[in-house]
Design a protein around this motif. Structure first.
Motif, short mmCIF file in Angstrom:
data_model
loop_
_atom_site.label_atom_id
_atom_site.label_comp_id
_atom_site.label_asym_id
_atom_site.label_seq_id
_atom_site.Cartn_x
_atom_site.Cartn_y
_atom_site.Cartn_z
N SER A 8 0.92 -33.84 -10.94
CA SER A 8 0.82 -32.45 -11.55
C SER A 8 0.19 -32.68 -12.97
CB SER A 8 1.87 -31.54 -11.65
OG SER A 8 3.04 -32.13 -12.26
N LEU A 11 -3.50 -33.87 -12.60
CA LEU A 11 -4.39 -32.70 -12.12
C LEU A 11 -4.50 -31.85 -13.41
CD1 LEU A 11 -3.44 -31.48 -8.75
CD2 LEU A 11 -5.43 -32.69 -9.14
N PHE A 36 -10.33 -25.65 -6.43
CA PHE A 36 -9.34 -26.36 -5.58
C PHE A 36 -8.50 -27.04 -6.38
CE2 PHE A 36 -8.29 -30.13 -3.47
CZ PHE A 36 -7.60 -29.69 -2.25
N THR A 37 -8.94 -27.89 -7.46
CA THR A 37 -7.82 -28.78 -8.21
C THR A 37 -6.84 -27.72 -8.98
OG1 THR A 37 -9.21 -28.77 -9.98
CG2 THR A 37 -9.21 -30.52 -8.62
N VAL A 39 -5.72 -24.63 -7.92
CA VAL A 39 -4.87 -24.32 -6.93
C VAL A 39 -3.86 -25.28 -6.67
CG1 VAL A 39 -4.69 -23.31 -4.64
CG2 VAL A 39 -6.41 -22.48 -6.00
N VAL A 40 -4.13 -26.58 -6.26
CA VAL A 40 -3.38 -27.51 -5.94
C VAL A 40 -2.32 -27.83 -6.95
CG1 VAL A 40 -3.14 -30.14 -5.57
CG2 VAL A 40 -4.70 -28.60 -4.33
N VAL A 43 0.31 -25.10 -7.18
CA VAL A 43 1.29 -25.35 -6.09
C VAL A 43 2.47 -26.43 -6.43
CG1 VAL A 43 1.40 -26.04 -3.62
CG2 VAL A 43 -0.05 -24.41 -4.12
N LEU A 44 1.76 -27.49 -7.11
CA LEU A 44 2.58 -28.73 -7.57
C LEU A 44 3.52 -28.28 -8.59
CD1 LEU A 44 0.24 -31.80 -7.56
CD2 LEU A 44 2.03 -31.33 -5.97
#
Length: 66
Positions: A8, A11, A36-37, A39-40, A43-44
């Motif tokens: 995290s 990112l 995309f990064t 959103v990931v 989530v993390l």
């Protein structure tokens, strides 16, 4: 000495670096990768204590605007 970095944090650094660039030179693929990064990253971070604190803060802000 050994250093570790969480996914995290990595990112977050990538997102900040990508968002600091100028916006007029971005392609659709570049924008899609940034989304995309992000959103990931969301989530993390959602399962961490920071994620719960952010969720609680947003909930208080939403309740204050009603």
């Amino acid at each position: 000495m050994q250093y570790t970095i969480s996914a995290s944090v990595f990112l977050a650094i990538v997102i900040i670096a990508r968002l600091r660039r100028t916006t007029h030179a971005r392609s659709r693929v570049d924008e899609a990768f940034t989304v995309f990064t992000a959103v990931v990253f969301g989530v993390l971070i959602a399962a961490t204590a920071w994620g719960h604190a952010i969720l609680q803060f947003v909930g208080v802000a939403v309740d204050a605007t009603r």
